[in-house]
Design a protein around this motif. Structure first.
Motif, PDB file in Angstrom:
ATOM      1  N   CYS A  51       1.006  -1.223   0.083  1.00 64.96           N
ATOM      2  CA  CYS A  51       0.098  -0.049   0.088  1.00 64.96           C
ATOM      3  C   CYS A  51       1.015   1.270   0.041  1.00 64.96           C
ATOM      4  CB  CYS A  51      -0.655  -0.144   1.299  1.00 64.96           C
ATOM      5  SG  CYS A  51      -2.029  -1.423   1.549  1.00 64.96           S
ATOM      6  N   GLN A  53       0.183   3.785   1.813  1.00 66.43           N
ATOM      7  CA  GLN A  53      -0.120   4.349   2.867  1.00 66.43           C
ATOM      8  C   GLN A  53      -0.757   3.278   4.025  1.00 66.43           C
ATOM      9  OE1 GLN A  53      -2.118   5.272   0.430  1.00 66.43           O
ATOM     10  NE2 GLN A  53      -3.273   3.569   1.050  1.00 66.43           N
ATOM     11  N   ARG A  54      -0.577   3.642   5.262  1.00 70.54           N
ATOM     12  CA  ARG A  54      -1.272   2.717   6.233  1.00 70.54           C
ATOM     13  C   ARG A  54      -2.468   3.394   6.584  1.00 70.54           C
ATOM     14  NH1 ARG A  54       0.394  -1.310  11.329  1.00 70.54           N
ATOM     15  NH2 ARG A  54      -1.511  -2.088  11.159  1.00 70.54           N
ATOM     16  N   CYS A  55      -3.880   3.015   6.453  1.00 72.15           N
ATOM     17  CA  CYS A  55      -4.764   3.459   6.855  1.00 72.15           C
ATOM     18  C   CYS A  55      -5.047   2.709   8.285  1.00 72.15           C
ATOM     19  CB  CYS A  55      -6.292   2.928   6.082  1.00 72.15           C
ATOM     20  SG  CYS A  55      -5.842   3.192   4.310  1.00 72.15           S
ATOM     21  N   PHE A  57      -7.376   2.139  10.223  1.00 73.46           N
ATOM     22  CA  PHE A  57      -8.365   0.881  10.750  1.00 73.46           C
ATOM     23  C   PHE A  57      -7.758  -0.515  10.215  1.00 73.46           C
ATOM     24  CE2 PHE A  57      -9.675   2.695   6.950  1.00 73.46           C
ATOM     25  CZ  PHE A  57      -9.801   1.498   6.088  1.00 73.46           C
ATOM     26  N   CYS A  58      -7.004  -0.557   9.495  1.00 69.00           N
ATOM     27  CA  CYS A  58      -6.823  -1.875   8.591  1.00 69.00           C
ATOM     28  C   CYS A  58      -6.027  -2.722   9.210  1.00 69.00           C
ATOM     29  CB  CYS A  58      -6.237  -1.139   7.168  1.00 69.00           C
ATOM     30  SG  CYS A  58      -6.038  -2.543   6.030  1.00 69.00           S
ATOM     31  N   PHE A  60      -5.202  -5.230   6.971  1.00 72.40           N
ATOM     32  CA  PHE A  60      -4.794  -5.908   5.801  1.00 72.40           C
ATOM     33  C   PHE A  60      -3.670  -5.289   5.220  1.00 72.40           C
ATOM     34  CE2 PHE A  60      -9.461  -6.786   5.644  1.00 72.40           C
ATOM     35  CZ  PHE A  60      -9.220  -8.391   5.565  1.00 72.40           C
ATOM     36  N   PHE A  61      -2.962  -4.204   6.204  1.00 71.07           N
ATOM     37  CA  PHE A  61      -1.692  -3.685   5.512  1.00 71.07           C
ATOM     38  C   PHE A  61      -0.698  -4.680   5.747  1.00 71.07           C
ATOM     39  CE2 PHE A  61       2.251  -1.584   6.607  1.00 71.07           C
ATOM     40  CZ  PHE A  61       2.233  -0.557   5.686  1.00 71.07           C
ATOM     41  N   GLY A 102      -5.711  -6.875  -1.882  1.00 69.42           N
ATOM     42  CA  GLY A 102      -4.439  -6.592  -1.012  1.00 69.42           C
ATOM     43  C   GLY A 102      -4.615  -6.251   0.096  1.00 69.42           C
ATOM     44  N   GLY A 103      -3.768  -5.417   0.793  1.00 69.83           N
ATOM     45  CA  GLY A 103      -2.969  -4.405   0.159  1.00 69.83           C
ATOM     46  C   GLY A 103      -3.879  -3.639  -0.843  1.00 69.83           C
ATOM     47  N   SER A 104      -3.115  -3.052  -1.571  1.00 65.81           N
ATOM     48  CA  SER A 104      -3.850  -2.405  -2.584  1.00 65.81           C
ATOM     49  C   SER A 104      -3.449  -2.314  -4.016  1.00 65.81           C
ATOM     50  CB  SER A 104      -4.132  -1.034  -2.187  1.00 65.81           C
ATOM     51  OG  SER A 104      -4.887  -0.143  -2.894  1.00 65.81           O
ATOM     52  N   TYR A 137      -7.730   1.929  -4.046  1.00 64.66           N
ATOM     53  CA  TYR A 137      -7.704   2.981  -3.082  1.00 64.66           C
ATOM     54  C   TYR A 137      -8.104   4.190  -3.544  1.00 64.66           C
ATOM     55  CZ  TYR A 137      -5.928   6.323   0.191  1.00 64.66           C
ATOM     56  OH  TYR A 137      -5.770   7.564   0.881  1.00 64.66           O
TER      57      TYR A 137
END
Ligand code: SF4
Length: 456
Positions: A51, A53-55, A57-58, A60-61, A102-104, A137
């Motif tokens: 990704c 960026q790291r969100c 709440f996520c 899946f990063f 993903g990821g993204s 994203y």
């Protein structure tokens, strides 16, 4: 609105896959293609664990995008596709739906999108009209990349919008804006996409019914294809957990249930069809990949780090650690971390669980696929769930989740788990260890010394 009844003492962790592998892989793959009566539809999942960026709440990063690591990874992913495609089962498969997640995958460049899809088409046989979903994203507004995706055969986009509201976006610490969310849907439509999923996060701390309704109506205003309003899970070790600990005020369990009921009623009123507990689509926009995953003897070919696969009676999870993953494919080995042969008893449970994830279970389909009756194998649990108002039996041999059953869907599914699989799931969502590894969880003892995550 009346408060919904609570037939279970507590909510269990959301269920992803069944079964999970029970131990380390011996590196082998299914040597023979299953006979025709044991071959269901074939699906392919391709995992892009990067990704930009790291969100907050996520969970899946996995990896922050950096060009050198990315370039090395992309080469390894193409080699993994080549290796996987050489399996007898993959050579025999006609793929009916693909999910690139993903990821993204928006980290892919325009050229890489073309190369990836071309490699898929060259290495695997895709059915005519194969559904190809790409996660995206919304902060990445590249019209050029989305045009490349359409030209390369992507048929469906899934946007992690999460919120169309500025205040909610701030509370979720989203890095993209509501304006960008609206814009990316318009860009995708202008490019030519006609099937778009909008992911939302609901049940935020302090959420009012009015706020929730406004969010659902904003998503519906696009009539884009499907809406996936996922109740917020504050996952251990995510940035949002630290924020929540500071701000407090999580929605109470009963308010959360009430908001999930309100979500369902609102979307049904707006003409959507419920496909999964938290997925709703407009007529003609069903997510085919999910639907087919509930078919008996389904084959899921998983490619990429951390990918889950279930092929010809073998279940596996790939190395999530990028170095382990690359070393394996560079040496010409399938990058399996965990894996084992699945007994028929677990294949039956898998079909029941995934069918219930898709809301409906068919006695006829079960009998035709397994040669035994659903009632003989699971009659006691089914009768109990019908008596508790969780399932409805129809005269044509179908069992459907009731609204109450859908509200407690993960708990309903869990009653069909074997003891071994229930132990692997990590029953309590608050169990940080299982939550951290998500769908790929396996106890450390199952893979001594193995590194399950690149963050590990
Ligand atoms: S929400 Fe999507 S883009 Fe954001 S960290 Fe998670 S996987 Fe990456």
């Amino acid at each position: 609105m009346m408060q919904p009844p609570t037939p279970f003492a507590e909510r269990v962790k959301p269920i992803g896959f069944y079964p999970l592998p029970t131990g380390p892989s011996d590196g082998s793959a299914a040597a023979e293609v299953a006979p025709p009566e044991r071959r269901g539809p074939s699906l392919l999942y391709l995992h892009i664990p990067f990704c930009k960026q790291r969100c907050a709440f996520c969970f899946f990063f996995d990896n922050l995008y950096r060009p050198p690591e990315w370039r090395t990874f992309f080469g390894a992913l193409l080699r993994d596709m080549e290796l996987t495609a050489s399996l007898p089962s993959a050579r025999a498969a006609v793929i009916e739906a693909i999910f690139i997640g993903g990821g993204s995958p928006n980290v892919l460049s325009e050229d890489e999108i073309g190369i990836l899809l071309q490699t898929l088409r060259t290495r695997f046989v895709l059915a005519p009209g194969c559904e190809v979903t790409l996660e995206w994203y919304p902060g990445d507004q590249s019209k050029g990349k989305l045009s490349a995706a359409l030209a390369a055969g992507v048929t469906r986009l899934s946007f992690g919008i999460q919120s169309f509201d500025a205040d909610r976006s701030r509370r979720l610490r989203l890095r993209h804006t509501p304006h960008q969310s609206r814009q990316i849907i318009e860009i995708a439509r202008a490019v030519g996409f006609t099937n778009i999923n909008i992911d939302l996060i609901t049940c935020l701390p302090g959420e009012t019914p009015g706020e929730l309704l406004a969010e659902l109506r904003a998503a519906d205003s696009f009539r884009a294809g499907s809406v996936s309003p996922n109740p917020l899970e504050v996952i251990p070790e995510t940035p949002l957990e630290a924020l929540s600990a500071r701000t407090g005020g999580a929605l109470s369990a009963i308010d959360r249930l009430t908001h999930i009921v309100l979500t369902r009623e609102t979307l049904l009123d707006l003409g959507y069809i419920q496909q999964r507990f938290h997925n709703y689509h407009l007529p003609g926009k069903q997510h085919r990949y999910n639907r087919l995953s509930a078919m008996p003897w389904m084959n899921l070919i998983g490619v990429g780090p951390g990918a889950y696969g279930l092929v010809d009676g073998q279940v596996y999870v790939n190395h999530k650690d990028l170095v382990e993953y690359r070393n394996a494919v560079d040496a010409g080995r399938w990058p399996r971390l965990l894996g084992n042969v699945v007994p028929t008893s677990e294949t039956k449970r898998s079909h029941v669980v995934t069918s219930l994830l898709e809301m409906t279970l068919s006695s006829d389909l079960y009998a035709a696929a397994f040669g035994t009756s659903l009632e003989d194998d699971f009659g006691e649990v089914i009768a109990s769930q019908c008596a508790r108002g969780l399932l409805d039996a129809t005269p044509d041999g179908l069992f459907r989740l009731t609204p109450l059953g859908s509200l407690w869907g993960d708990n309903v599914c869990l009653e069909y788990f074997s003891a071994a699989q229930a132990a692997l799931l990590g029953i309590r969502f608050a169990d940080g260890e299982s939550a951290r590894y998500g769908y790929h969880y396996a106890p450390a003892a199952a893979a001594p010394g193995a590194k399950l995550t690149s963050r590990g």
